[in-house]
Design a protein around this motif. Structure first.
Motif, PDB file in Angstrom:
ATOM      1  N   PHE A  46     -17.087  12.050   6.823  1.00 36.37           N
ATOM      2  CA  PHE A  46     -16.121  11.707   5.778  1.00 36.37           C
ATOM      3  C   PHE A  46     -16.549  12.285   4.428  1.00 36.37           C
ATOM      4  CE2 PHE A  46     -14.965   8.467   2.515  1.00 36.37           C
ATOM      5  CZ  PHE A  46     -13.593   8.621   2.564  1.00 36.37           C
ATOM      6  N   VAL A  47     -17.828  12.216   4.145  1.00 31.02           N
ATOM      7  CA  VAL A  47     -18.322  12.625   2.834  1.00 31.02           C
ATOM      8  C   VAL A  47     -18.161  14.130   2.618  1.00 31.02           C
ATOM      9  CG1 VAL A  47     -20.755  13.044   3.407  1.00 31.02           C
ATOM     10  CG2 VAL A  47     -20.166  12.137   1.153  1.00 31.02           C
ATOM     11  N   CYS A  48     -17.976  14.892   3.680  1.00 34.71           N
ATOM     12  CA  CYS A  48     -17.772  16.339   3.533  1.00 34.71           C
ATOM     13  C   CYS A  48     -16.473  16.667   2.801  1.00 34.71           C
ATOM     14  CB  CYS A  48     -17.781  17.035   4.888  1.00 34.71           C
ATOM     15  SG  CYS A  48     -19.429  17.135   5.594  1.00 34.71           S
ATOM     16  N   GLU A  65     -24.016  17.264   1.998  1.00 35.28           N
ATOM     17  CA  GLU A  65     -24.358  16.128   1.144  1.00 35.28           C
ATOM     18  C   GLU A  65     -23.962  16.449  -0.280  1.00 35.28           C
ATOM     19  OE1 GLU A  65     -28.513  15.220   1.548  1.00 35.28           O
ATOM     20  OE2 GLU A  65     -28.201  14.457   3.572  1.00 35.28           O
ATOM     21  N   PRO A  66     -23.474  15.453  -1.012  1.00 36.22           N
ATOM     22  CA  PRO A  66     -23.066  15.710  -2.389  1.00 36.22           C
ATOM     23  C   PRO A  66     -24.260  15.992  -3.289  1.00 36.22           C
ATOM     24  CG  PRO A  66     -22.187  13.616  -1.588  1.00 36.22           C
ATOM     25  CD  PRO A  66     -23.219  14.052  -0.616  1.00 36.22           C
ATOM     26  N   ARG A  67     -23.995  16.709  -4.355  1.00 37.36           N
ATOM     27  CA  ARG A  67     -25.001  16.869  -5.402  1.00 37.36           C
ATOM     28  C   ARG A  67     -24.403  16.292  -6.680  1.00 37.36           C
ATOM     29  NH1 ARG A  67     -22.883  20.230  -9.035  1.00 37.36           N
ATOM     30  NH2 ARG A  67     -21.823  22.147  -8.435  1.00 37.36           N
ATOM     31  N   GLU A  74     -20.221   5.867   6.780  1.00 37.64           N
ATOM     32  CA  GLU A  74     -19.883   7.225   6.360  1.00 37.64           C
ATOM     33  C   GLU A  74     -20.663   7.713   5.141  1.00 37.64           C
ATOM     34  OE1 GLU A  74     -18.316   9.444   7.837  1.00 37.64           O
ATOM     35  OE2 GLU A  74     -17.254   8.370   9.407  1.00 37.64           O
ATOM     36  N   SER A  75     -21.336   6.820   4.440  1.00 35.50           N
ATOM     37  CA  SER A  75     -22.178   7.250   3.329  1.00 35.50           C
ATOM     38  C   SER A  75     -23.164   8.275   3.863  1.00 35.50           C
ATOM     39  CB  SER A  75     -22.938   6.045   2.785  1.00 35.50           C
ATOM     40  OG  SER A  75     -24.130   6.463   2.155  1.00 35.50           O
ATOM     41  N   CYS A  76     -23.451   9.303   3.056  1.00 36.04           N
ATOM     42  CA  CYS A  76     -24.412  10.277   3.561  1.00 36.04           C
ATOM     43  C   CYS A  76     -25.801   9.665   3.603  1.00 36.04           C
ATOM     44  CB  CYS A  76     -24.387  11.551   2.723  1.00 36.04           C
ATOM     45  SG  CYS A  76     -25.257  11.426   1.158  1.00 36.04           S
ATOM     46  N   GLY A  77     -26.013   8.634   2.778  1.00 42.82           N
ATOM     47  CA  GLY A  77     -27.304   7.954   2.789  1.00 42.82           C
ATOM     48  C   GLY A  77     -28.316   8.533   1.824  1.00 42.82           C
ATOM     49  N   LYS A  78     -27.862   9.478   1.005  1.00 45.15           N
ATOM     50  CA  LYS A  78     -28.816  10.115   0.091  1.00 45.15           C
ATOM     51  C   LYS A  78     -29.258   9.165  -1.014  1.00 45.15           C
ATOM     52  CE  LYS A  78     -29.079  14.079  -3.080  1.00 45.15           C
ATOM     53  NZ  LYS A  78     -28.495  15.385  -3.386  1.00 45.15           N
ATOM     54  N   CYS A  79     -28.323   8.494  -1.643  1.00 51.90           N
ATOM     55  CA  CYS A  79     -28.749   7.715  -2.809  1.00 51.90           C
ATOM     56  C   CYS A  79     -28.813   6.213  -2.533  1.00 51.90           C
ATOM     57  CB  CYS A  79     -27.904   8.051  -4.031  1.00 51.90           C
ATOM     58  SG  CYS A  79     -26.249   7.443  -4.053  1.00 51.90           S
ATOM     59  N   THR A  80     -29.756   5.568  -3.193  1.00 47.72           N
ATOM     60  CA  THR A  80     -30.045   4.156  -2.947  1.00 47.72           C
ATOM     61  C   THR A  80     -28.825   3.255  -3.126  1.00 47.72           C
ATOM     62  OG1 THR A  80     -32.245   4.553  -3.827  1.00 47.72           O
ATOM     63  CG2 THR A  80     -31.575   2.263  -3.602  1.00 47.72           C
ATOM     64  N   THR A  81     -28.130   3.424  -4.242  1.00 45.10           N
ATOM     65  CA  THR A  81     -27.058   2.485  -4.544  1.00 45.10           C
ATOM     66  C   THR A  81     -25.960   2.503  -3.498  1.00 45.10           C
ATOM     67  OG1 THR A  81     -26.370   4.213  -6.061  1.00 45.10           O
ATOM     68  CG2 THR A  81     -27.292   2.213  -7.030  1.00 45.10           C
ATOM     69  N   CYS A  82     -25.670   3.676  -2.957  1.00 39.38           N
ATOM     70  CA  CYS A  82     -24.626   3.753  -1.943  1.00 39.38           C
ATOM     71  C   CYS A  82     -25.174   3.331  -0.587  1.00 39.38           C
ATOM     72  CB  CYS A  82     -24.055   5.162  -1.910  1.00 39.38           C
ATOM     73  SG  CYS A  82     -22.819   5.462  -0.661  1.00 39.38           S
ATOM     74  N   ARG A  83     -26.272   3.934  -0.167  1.00 42.78           N
ATOM     75  CA  ARG A  83     -26.816   3.622   1.164  1.00 42.78           C
ATOM     76  C   ARG A  83     -27.187   2.147   1.269  1.00 42.78           C
ATOM     77  NH1 ARG A  83     -31.280   6.382   0.794  1.00 42.78           N
ATOM     78  NH2 ARG A  83     -32.514   4.564   0.212  1.00 42.78           N
ATOM     79  N   GLU A  84     -28.037   1.685   0.351  1.00 42.96           N
ATOM     80  CA  GLU A  84     -28.499   0.296   0.411  1.00 42.96           C
ATOM     81  C   GLU A  84     -27.451  -0.655  -0.153  1.00 42.96           C
ATOM     82  OE1 GLU A  84     -31.340  -0.514   2.024  1.00 42.96           O
ATOM     83  OE2 GLU A  84     -31.347   1.638   2.463  1.00 42.96           O
ATOM     84  N   GLY A 140     -24.054   3.365 -10.537  1.00 38.34           N
ATOM     85  CA  GLY A 140     -25.280   4.055 -10.176  1.00 38.34           C
ATOM     86  C   GLY A 140     -25.165   5.108  -9.090  1.00 38.34           C
ATOM     87  N   SER A 141     -24.045   5.170  -8.371  1.00 34.54           N
ATOM     88  CA  SER A 141     -24.009   6.067  -7.219  1.00 34.54           C
ATOM     89  C   SER A 141     -23.795   7.511  -7.621  1.00 34.54           C
ATOM     90  CB  SER A 141     -22.933   5.643  -6.229  1.00 34.54           C
ATOM     91  OG  SER A 141     -23.308   4.431  -5.635  1.00 34.54           O
ATOM     92  N   LEU A 142     -24.300   8.381  -6.761  1.00 36.13           N
ATOM     93  CA  LEU A 142     -24.299   9.805  -7.067  1.00 36.13           C
ATOM     94  C   LEU A 142     -22.913  10.416  -6.984  1.00 36.13           C
ATOM     95  CD1 LEU A 142     -26.986  12.233  -5.769  1.00 36.13           C
ATOM     96  CD2 LEU A 142     -24.636  12.914  -5.686  1.00 36.13           C
ATOM     97  N   CYS A 143     -22.169  10.087  -5.948  1.00 37.73           N
ATOM     98  CA  CYS A 143     -20.849  10.715  -5.823  1.00 37.73           C
ATOM     99  C   CYS A 143     -19.775   9.651  -5.752  1.00 37.73           C
ATOM    100  CB  CYS A 143     -20.792  11.647  -4.614  1.00 37.73           C
ATOM    101  SG  CYS A 143     -20.393  10.835  -3.063  1.00 37.73           S
ATOM    102  N   ALA A 144     -18.532  10.118  -5.714  1.00 37.23           N
ATOM    103  CA  ALA A 144     -17.408   9.199  -5.782  1.00 37.23           C
ATOM    104  C   ALA A 144     -17.312   8.280  -4.574  1.00 37.23           C
ATOM    105  CB  ALA A 144     -16.109   9.979  -5.966  1.00 37.23           C
ATOM    106  N   LEU A 145     -17.941   8.638  -3.467  1.00 37.10           N
ATOM    107  CA  LEU A 145     -17.883   7.737  -2.313  1.00 37.10           C
ATOM    108  C   LEU A 145     -18.520   6.402  -2.688  1.00 37.10           C
ATOM    109  CD1 LEU A 145     -18.536   8.522   1.396  1.00 37.10           C
ATOM    110  CD2 LEU A 145     -19.418   6.447   0.396  1.00 37.10           C
ATOM    111  N   GLY A 146     -19.733   6.461  -3.193  1.00 34.51           N
ATOM    112  CA  GLY A 146     -20.403   5.235  -3.599  1.00 34.51           C
ATOM    113  C   GLY A 146     -19.729   4.580  -4.798  1.00 34.51           C
ATOM    114  N   GLN A 147     -19.351   5.427  -5.746  1.00 34.22           N
ATOM    115  CA  GLN A 147     -18.771   4.891  -6.983  1.00 34.22           C
ATOM    116  C   GLN A 147     -17.486   4.100  -6.725  1.00 34.22           C
ATOM    117  OE1 GLN A 147     -18.370   8.587  -9.028  1.00 34.22           O
ATOM    118  NE2 GLN A 147     -20.568   8.772  -9.397  1.00 34.22           N
TER     119      GLN A 147
HETATM  120  S1  SF4 Z   1     -22.875   8.019  -3.314  1.00 41.33           S
HETATM  121 FE1  SF4 Z   1     -24.904   8.777  -2.749  1.00 41.33          FE
HETATM  122  S2  SF4 Z   1     -25.337   8.138  -0.677  1.00 41.33           S
HETATM  123 FE2  SF4 Z   1     -23.182   7.779  -1.123  1.00 41.33          FE
HETATM  124  S3  SF4 Z   1     -22.235   9.545  -0.236  1.00 41.33           S
HETATM  125 FE3  SF4 Z   1     -22.540   9.942  -2.405  1.00 41.33          FE
HETATM  126  S4  SF4 Z   1     -24.536  10.913  -2.535  1.00 41.33           S
HETATM  127 FE4  SF4 Z   1     -24.377  10.076  -0.501  1.00 41.33          FE
END
Ligand code: SF4
Ligand SMILES: Cc1cc2nc3c(=O)[nH]c(=O)nc-3n(C[C@H](O)[C@H](O)[C@H](O)COP(=O)(O)O)c2cc1C
Ligand code: SF4
Ligand code: FES
Ligand code: FES
Lengths: 616, 244
Positions: free
Chosen positions: A301-303, A319-321, A472-482, A517-524
């Motif tokens: 999904f994150v793609c 993975e998002p940057r 579906e979170s990529c799991g890269k950043c703490t706020t989204c994954r955890e 705190g999340s890196l990309c819009a998925l977490g945000q």
């Molecule tokens: S918010 Fe972070 S963990 Fe979630 S999808 Fe984006 S980069 Fe990955």
């Protein structure tokens, strides 16, 4: 057929194609979209071909296997053109009868007509059916008229004339027009497309990319798929116009892995466009070089997120940057890259052809044009709905959607896909546009619309979406994954009656940090489903927490099934169907449920003809 | 080219391409971090380095490690709001790495003694993760500094993990121990015993080459790798340290 080498040559080719398709030509538009294919539309097409041949009518009545008409629920759909008569739920074995009676003798077979579930009224013409009548199908409308594998069908319906016009007026004028149209991105964010194009165009670079986002990962969404499957050339034409305007020679369509039919039809369309001279070198003799490649998505999904999508095209992990530097400035291969959604691109030819003034007359001031929604859930007519922006939720759900089935009461509508929010009854008269939905704590997203009734629990809904996003979170950043994982745990606690008022407080606090705190819009945006339901349906959360009750009777840990002895006739049906053998009772005597054995599957409630099963 | 901007009201200078976090630290400002090391590229995973950046009148809370310095921006490294978010992030991380002293200490600095997410259910779920916070320092050090790419992330969402590509003994790993050294939660584990170098988390074991006095120096692979990269004479590591 050699490449078409000039606008003039295209016009004469178009004339030929139109001549081959006179307006009074009888044809059957048979839906061969993914939905209808699942109902066996390929067999329907084959059966019609055979029966028409037998009847010696193959020349008189043509067959067009088209893309999705939007009313998939009623598939396979067959439309008799030019009259516009619609037969629904057509099975292959009904075809000989239809050819004999309807095609040969002009008789309407009532059984195949659409009947409105709420009024019982039957409709003969597609255009009169409420589901279609209230729509404005600027983008999807063509789907019912063309064979997506035939570029000639598209050309005959004035396809690629917007491209000719774009060459005529030149890139500056095209940009002006797209900017003036204030077209907003249909992929979720609603960013003005013209402004994005302009930024990309103005970045000094020897190379620019135009990219089409067809990753469409929202559960239940299929608008982009239907455009690509039904009218791929509209997207290709939009992208060529984009390339001309932005100054690009290379394009990509990033298609979701699970869309084989879209990939196949897009592939055919690209090949045809290349052969005809709309792609490749020296397009239509203008000197423009541009070609498009298909990139099949990685399946996550994150793609669909812009930076992850571009990383994925580069062959890296999707993975998002951080987007401190935007992809329009430095995207694919660190070059300026203009990404738009499928539906956004499909709007472009219309805007160029008919002008910004016409375009802005449709929809609202802030959100012009139409939007395609996938209308699903507790609503009579499910399917793809294209409505002018600014239509109210009530109009979409009741006029187009035909209201709530089974006499149940509307409770909420979830818009915007997994990161959207839920809107209650009181908001039904809100106009559907980017800004209004955003202000209400929901969003347009890519156009998902899930209707819910009194038997949907809003805490359970939040849990469902959090579960999806956690996965579906990529799991890269703490706020989204955890963070999303913890939100899912906390909301699950609530649904199991283990939550306290502190749980609700912690959910609130955690939402704030995950959003910021999340890196990309998925977490945000992952917090939207829980935050909006917690705000608008707080009493429902509190009922779970304080009373250990699920008012909608959904959350298994908090409900019990019982049989109303006054009503039960002792018919034995529920006892036979219960997978746990938890129902006791003899013939004609009221039954009872052994609570210790009951797993709350709800089968007894579904099968009881006398409505004697109670759940609370 | 140099860039001028302000941090907590103090004017600072940095080179184009520098990031805000390193610049702040060079200038004596404190920002916590767990996934950053100035020797490797920024990654933006832990989310502890959140700061407030004011750019052309638009304020935004964002990570400083991957924010490239820009002329005229205003950076605030702390505020009640930032503090609140960092504390919450630490609560999340503390539940992932309850045994890590560094995480505990950092959390305490932000007033977090106990994570509200740490409970029996959590301990069970985190068992396989064993204090790893998925910061990606080991993977980056391994690919960018050691240049052997022995480590990678696997899975996604809450199933994400880190390890060798197919979770077997990483074949390109030279057992140099750089990952174990850089790991902020000390969850990799590294030992030398009986002439064998072990990197525990990845299950890598390599016998060590000995110098002329019979003392173990380092795994054979590692020496090869270093010789190739630095262009040392073939017998360099054979000599005792004093005579090289
Ligand atoms: S918010 Fe972070 S963990 Fe979630 S999808 Fe984006 S980069 Fe990955
Ligand atoms: C997690 C995530 C998933 C996304 N998925 C899609 C998608 O499937 N299709 C899409 O068009 N945009 C998707 N987007 C939005 C894109 O990042 C991007 O904004 C969009 O493609 C831009 O095109 P538009 O301006 O025409 O909408 C997604 C964004 C996020 C954060
Ligand atoms: S093992 Fe250590 S360095 Fe590697 S990702 Fe986990 S916490 Fe970071
Ligand atoms: S697939 Fe046939 S109507 Fe949608
Ligand atoms: S140091 Fe910036 S996110 Fe970890």
């Amino acid at each position: 057929m050699p490449r078409i080498a000039s606008a003039k040559a295209l016009e004469s080719y178009r004339k030929e194609q139109k001549k081959l398709r006179p307006e009074n030509q009888r044809f059957l538009a048979i839906c061969a979209g993914t939905g209808c294919k699942a109902y066996g539309s390929d067999k329907v097409v084959a059966a019609f071909a055979e029966e028409l041949k037998k009847a010696g009518l193959s020349d008189e009545v043509k067959i067009r296997a088209t893309g999705c008409h939007g009313f998939c629920e009623r598939g396979t759909l067959v439309v008799f053109q030019p009259e516009g008569i619609l037969y629904q739920r057509v099975q292959p074995d009904a075809v000989p009868d239809i050819v004999e009676r309807t095609i040969k003798n002009g008789e309407i077979i009532e059984d195949h007509l659409y009947d409105d579930p709420s009024t019982g009224e039957k409709y003969k013409y597609e255009k009169d059916i409420p589901f279609y009548k209230h729509q404005n199908r600027l983008i999807l409308g063509m789907n019912g008229h063309i064979d997506p594998c035939s570029i000639d069908d598209y050309i005959a319906l004035d396809g690629y004339s917007a491209l000719v016009k774009a060459f005529d007026i030149g890139p500056d004028k095209v940009l002006e027009e797209v900017k003036a149209s204030t077209l907003r991105g249909r992929g979720g964010g609603g960013f003005p497309a013209g402004r994005k194009w302009e930024t990309c165009r103005n970045v000094a670079s020897d190379k620019r990319y135009v990219i089409c986002n067809a990753d469409e990962g929202d559960p239940g969404a299929f608008m982009d798929r239907s455009i690509l499957e039904g009218n791929p050339h509209s997207v290709i034409e939009g992208m060529i116009i984009g390339a001309l305007t932005i100054g690009s020679d290379e394009g990509y369509v990033y298609v979701r892995h699970e869309y084989p039919l879209a990939v196949e039809r897009l592939g055919i369309a690209l090949q045809q466009a290349r052969e005809k001279g709309f792609l490749g070198e020296n397009i239509l003799g203008t000197g423009l070089n541009f070609d498009i490649k298909i990139n099949r998505g990685g399946g996550a999904f994150v793609c669909g997120e812009s930076t992850a999508l571009m990383a994925s095209i580069e062959g890296k992990v999707g993975e998002p940057r951080a987007k401190h530097i935007h992809t329009v400035v430095s995207g694919l291969n660190d070059k300026p890259s203009n990404l738009n959604n499928v539906e956004t691109w499909a709007n472009v030819p219309l805007i160029v052809k008919k002008g910004a003034k016409w375009y802005t007359s449709i929809g609202t001031k802030g959100s012009p044009g139409t939007k395609i929604f996938s209308l699903v859930g507790k609503v009579n007519n499910t399917g793809l709905v294209e409505a002018p922006m600014g239509m109210t939720l009530r109009q979409v759900i009741y006029d187009v959607g035909g209201g709530i089935p089974g006499g149940k009461e509307f409770k909420a509508v979830q818009t915007g896909g997994p990161s959207g929010g839920c809107l209650p009854k009181e908001k039904l008269d809100l106009p559907v546009d980017f800004d209004t939905l955003w202000e209400e704590g929901s969003m347009m997203g890519s156009g998902g619309m899930i209707v819910m009734d009194e038997r949907n629990c809003m805490v359970d809904v939040a849990k469902y979406f959090l579960g999806f996003l956690k996965f579906e979170s990529c799991g890269k950043c703490t706020t989204c994954r955890e963070g999303v994982k913890r939100l899912h745990e906390l909301v699950t606690d609530v649904t199991e009656g283990k939550g306290t008022m502190e749980t609700l407080e912690l959910i609130q606090q955690l939402c704030d940090t995950v959003e910021v705190g999340s890196l990309c819009a998925l977490g945000q945006t992952a917090v939207n489903p829980v935050r909006s339901t917690l705000k608008l349906f707080r009493e429902e959360y509190e009922a779970h927490v304080k009373d250990h009750k699920c008012p909608a009777a959904v959350c298994k840990e908090l409900i019990t099934y019982t049989i109303d002895e006054e009503v039960c006739t002792g018919c034995l049906v529920c006892g036979k169907r219960c997978p746990q053998d938890a129902i006791l009772g003899t013939k004609k005597k009221p039954h009872t449920i052994v609570q210790e054995k009951c797993i709350k599957c709800g089968i007894c409630e579904d099968v009881c003809k006398y409505d004697s099963v109670r759940v609370a | 080219m140099s860039v001028t901007f302000s941090i907590n009201g103090v004017k600072v200078e940095a080179a184009t391409g520098d990031n805000v976090l390193d610049t702040a630290r060079t200038n004596g400002f404190e920002i916590p971090s767990l996934c950053h090391h100035e020797a490797v590229s920024p990654y933006g995973a832990c989310r502890l380095c959140l700061v407030e950046i004011n750019k052309g009148g638009r304020k935004k809370i964002t990570t400083s490690c991957n924010y490239e310095v820009l002329d005229g921006i205003d950076v605030k490294t702390d505020s009640p709001e930032i503090h609140k978010h960092r504390a919450m992030v630490l609560e999340l991380i503390l539940a992932e790495a309850p045994k890590s002293e560094q995480v505990q200490a950092l959390a305490a600095q932000y007033g977090v003694k106990q994570s509200r997410f740490a409970n029996a259910k959590n301990d069970e779920a985190q068992k396989d993760r064993d204090n790893c916070i998925l910061c990606g320092l080991c993977t980056r050090v391994c690919s960018e500094i050691v240049e052997v790419n022995a480590l990678t992330f696997n899975g996604r969402g809450d199933k994400r993990g880190v390890g060798s590509p197919y979770l077997e003994q990483p074949q390109t790993c030279i057992a140099c121990g750089a990952c174990a050294w850089v790991c902020p939660t000390d969850c990799i584990g590294f030992s030398e015993e009986d002439g064998v170098r072990k990197v525990h988390r990845w299950g890598r074991e390599l016998p060590m080459a000995k110098d002329e006095n019979g003392r173990p120096v380092a795994p054979v692979f590692q020496l090869h790798h270093f010789k190739k990269r630095v262009g040392l004479p073939d017998d360099f590591f054979k000599k005792a340290p004093g005579s090289r």
